[in-house]
Design a protein around this motif. Structure first.
Motif, PDB file in Angstrom:
ATOM      1  N   THR A 118       0.830  -1.204   0.000  1.00 52.18           N
ATOM      2  CA  THR A 118       0.000   0.000   0.000  1.00 52.18           C
ATOM      3  C   THR A 118       0.863   1.251   0.000  1.00 52.18           C
ATOM      4  OG1 THR A 118      -1.828  -1.081   1.145  1.00 52.18           O
ATOM      5  CG2 THR A 118      -1.764   1.321   1.241  1.00 52.18           C
ATOM      6  N   LEU A 119       0.501   2.151  -0.897  1.00 45.86           N
ATOM      7  CA  LEU A 119       1.068   3.497  -0.903  1.00 45.86           C
ATOM      8  C   LEU A 119      -0.018   4.379  -0.295  1.00 45.86           C
ATOM      9  CD1 LEU A 119       2.223   1.809  -3.393  1.00 45.86           C
ATOM     10  CD2 LEU A 119       2.820   4.017  -4.368  1.00 45.86           C
ATOM     11  N   GLU A 120       0.177   4.836   0.918  1.00 48.17           N
ATOM     12  CA  GLU A 120      -0.874   5.559   1.633  1.00 48.17           C
ATOM     13  C   GLU A 120      -1.256   6.852   0.925  1.00 48.17           C
ATOM     14  OE1 GLU A 120      -2.472   4.261   4.028  1.00 48.17           O
ATOM     15  OE2 GLU A 120      -1.154   2.662   4.729  1.00 48.17           O
ATOM     16  N   SER A 121      -0.242   7.525   0.393  1.00 49.03           N
ATOM     17  CA  SER A 121      -0.454   8.782  -0.325  1.00 49.03           C
ATOM     18  C   SER A 121       0.601   8.836  -1.432  1.00 49.03           C
ATOM     19  CB  SER A 121      -0.301   9.965   0.632  1.00 49.03           C
ATOM     20  OG  SER A 121      -0.458  11.191  -0.056  1.00 49.03           O
ATOM     21  N   ALA A 122       0.191   8.387  -2.603  1.00 49.26           N
ATOM     22  CA  ALA A 122       1.154   8.206  -3.691  1.00 49.26           C
ATOM     23  C   ALA A 122       1.846   9.509  -4.083  1.00 49.26           C
ATOM     24  CB  ALA A 122       0.452   7.611  -4.903  1.00 49.26           C
ATOM     25  N   THR A 123       3.130   9.394  -4.403  1.00 49.92           N
ATOM     26  CA  THR A 123       3.912  10.536  -4.894  1.00 49.92           C
ATOM     27  C   THR A 123       4.514  10.180  -6.248  1.00 49.92           C
ATOM     28  OG1 THR A 123       5.995   9.835  -3.926  1.00 49.92           O
ATOM     29  CG2 THR A 123       4.521  11.113  -2.513  1.00 49.92           C
ATOM     30  N   SER A 124       4.919  11.176  -6.983  1.00 49.62           N
ATOM     31  CA  SER A 124       5.464  10.934  -8.329  1.00 49.62           C
ATOM     32  C   SER A 124       6.737  10.095  -8.273  1.00 49.62           C
ATOM     33  CB  SER A 124       5.737  12.259  -9.039  1.00 49.62           C
ATOM     34  OG  SER A 124       6.635  13.049  -8.272  1.00 49.62           O
ATOM     35  N   SER A 125       7.469  10.174  -7.160  1.00 56.49           N
ATOM     36  CA  SER A 125       8.697   9.379  -7.028  1.00 56.49           C
ATOM     37  C   SER A 125       8.407   7.887  -6.871  1.00 56.49           C
ATOM     38  CB  SER A 125       9.499   9.867  -5.820  1.00 56.49           C
ATOM     39  OG  SER A 125       8.790   9.631  -4.617  1.00 56.49           O
ATOM     40  N   GLN A 126       7.155   7.543  -6.665  1.00 52.85           N
ATOM     41  CA  GLN A 126       6.770   6.144  -6.555  1.00 52.85           C
ATOM     42  C   GLN A 126       6.308   5.567  -7.893  1.00 52.85           C
ATOM     43  OE1 GLN A 126       4.082   6.799  -3.146  1.00 52.85           O
ATOM     44  NE2 GLN A 126       5.464   5.522  -1.910  1.00 52.85           N
ATOM     45  N   THR A 127       6.394   6.356  -8.931  1.00 49.36           N
ATOM     46  CA  THR A 127       6.191   5.825 -10.278  1.00 49.36           C
ATOM     47  C   THR A 127       7.289   4.824 -10.549  1.00 49.36           C
ATOM     48  OG1 THR A 127       5.101   7.799 -11.142  1.00 49.36           O
ATOM     49  CG2 THR A 127       6.240   6.382 -12.734  1.00 49.36           C
ATOM     50  N   SER A 128       6.897   3.592 -10.852  1.00 50.29           N
ATOM     51  CA  SER A 128       7.890   2.529 -10.971  1.00 50.29           C
ATOM     52  C   SER A 128       7.204   1.261 -11.463  1.00 50.29           C
ATOM     53  CB  SER A 128       8.541   2.274  -9.604  1.00 50.29           C
ATOM     54  OG  SER A 128       9.607   1.355  -9.707  1.00 50.29           O
ATOM     55  N   VAL A 129       8.020   0.244 -11.709  1.00 49.95           N
ATOM     56  CA  VAL A 129       7.492  -1.100 -11.936  1.00 49.95           C
ATOM     57  C   VAL A 129       7.708  -1.891 -10.657  1.00 49.95           C
ATOM     58  CG1 VAL A 129       7.590  -3.184 -13.329  1.00 49.95           C
ATOM     59  CG2 VAL A 129       8.063  -0.970 -14.385  1.00 49.95           C
ATOM     60  N   TYR A 130       6.642  -2.502 -10.175  1.00 48.70           N
ATOM     61  CA  TYR A 130       6.685  -3.237  -8.911  1.00 48.70           C
ATOM     62  C   TYR A 130       6.592  -4.731  -9.182  1.00 48.70           C
ATOM     63  CZ  TYR A 130       6.067   1.244  -6.641  1.00 48.70           C
ATOM     64  OH  TYR A 130       6.259   2.533  -6.217  1.00 48.70           O
ATOM     65  N   PHE A 131       7.517  -5.472  -8.584  1.00 53.24           N
ATOM     66  CA  PHE A 131       7.548  -6.919  -8.745  1.00 53.24           C
ATOM     67  C   PHE A 131       7.355  -7.597  -7.393  1.00 53.24           C
ATOM     68  CE2 PHE A 131       8.619  -7.477 -13.102  1.00 53.24           C
ATOM     69  CZ  PHE A 131       9.393  -6.387 -13.459  1.00 53.24           C
TER      70      PHE A 131
END
Lengths: 112, 114
Positions: free
Chosen positions: B77-90
């Motif tokens: 969970t990303l509680e409050s998403a930020t642009s730095s969390q733009t990514s590919v998640y595995f």
């Protein structure tokens, strides 16, 4: 955490052998050496792993130095489908601290 | 192929919104992991779980939380998403977390935070 060092990129020709090196000078006696590869737009996939002895499977061979401070992944006959990023990582034998460090890997280009 | 399903496969969201990514496995493996992958950084561990309700932080855990209420599901969970969390998640799984075991990875979730 034990870390690995790999060249950023390597190039090979199709049907020739490829030797991908990995340095892990701070390896502990209980660390396994793992290799994974990642094809474009896919998740990493397991290639091979070993502890002390050289290992062979249908995908590749793993040669481990006697002092275990380095290893080499060997693709015996590279194909175009082997073009990928190859990661060398260390895993503690008893688990526990599962803070695996993947690093940036080696991007392998295979020329036809 | 190991039975790992990540959902959603793609998501676009706005800054400040909560986001939950799901990893589901059918292998009954004890260990589950969340990684993020960004250009130039390889894979970096966010959090991992070594059993139901047992989790620990990885190297880039700030801004993320996880939960594992069942063996088969590991939620990021990303509680409050930020642009730095733009990514590919595995997501990845391992049976007993031992050094001699393989890791199996999911196909990834592409997250874009605008």
């Amino acid at each position: 955490d034990a870390k690995t060092t790999q060249p950023n990129s390597m190039e090979s020709n199709e049907e020739e052998p490829v030797h991908l090196p990995c340095n892990h000078s701070t390896i502990s006696g209980t660390d396994y050496i793992h290799w994974y590869r990642q094809l474009p737009s896919q998740g990493p996939e397991y290639v091979i792993h070993g502890l002390t002895s050289n290992v062979n499977n249908r995908m590749a061979s793993l040669a481990i130095a006697e002092d275990r401070k380095s290893s080499t992944l060997i693709l015996h006959r590279a194909t175009l489908r082997d073009a990928a990023v190859y990661y060398c990582i260390l895993r503690e034998s008893q688990g526990g601290s599962e803070k695996l460090v993947f690093g940036k890997g080696t991007k392998l280009t295979v020329n036809p | 192929d190991a039975g790992i399903t990540q959902s959603p496969r793609h998501k676009v969201t706005e800054t400040g919104t909560p986001v939950t990514l799901r990893c589901h496995q059918t292998e009954n493996h004890r260990y589950m992991y969340w990684y993020r992958q960004d250009p130039g950084h390889g894979l970096r561990l966010i959090h991992y779980s070594y059993g139901v309700k047992d989790t620990d932080k990885g190297e880039v855990s700030d801004g993320y939380s996880v939960s594992r209420s069942k063996t088969e599901d590991f939620l990021l969970t990303l509680e409050s998403a930020t642009s730095s969390q733009t990514s590919v998640y595995f997501c990845a799984i391992s049976d007993l977390g031992l050094g001699g075991e393989k890791l199996f990875f999911g196909s990834g979730t592409q997250l874009s935070v605008l």
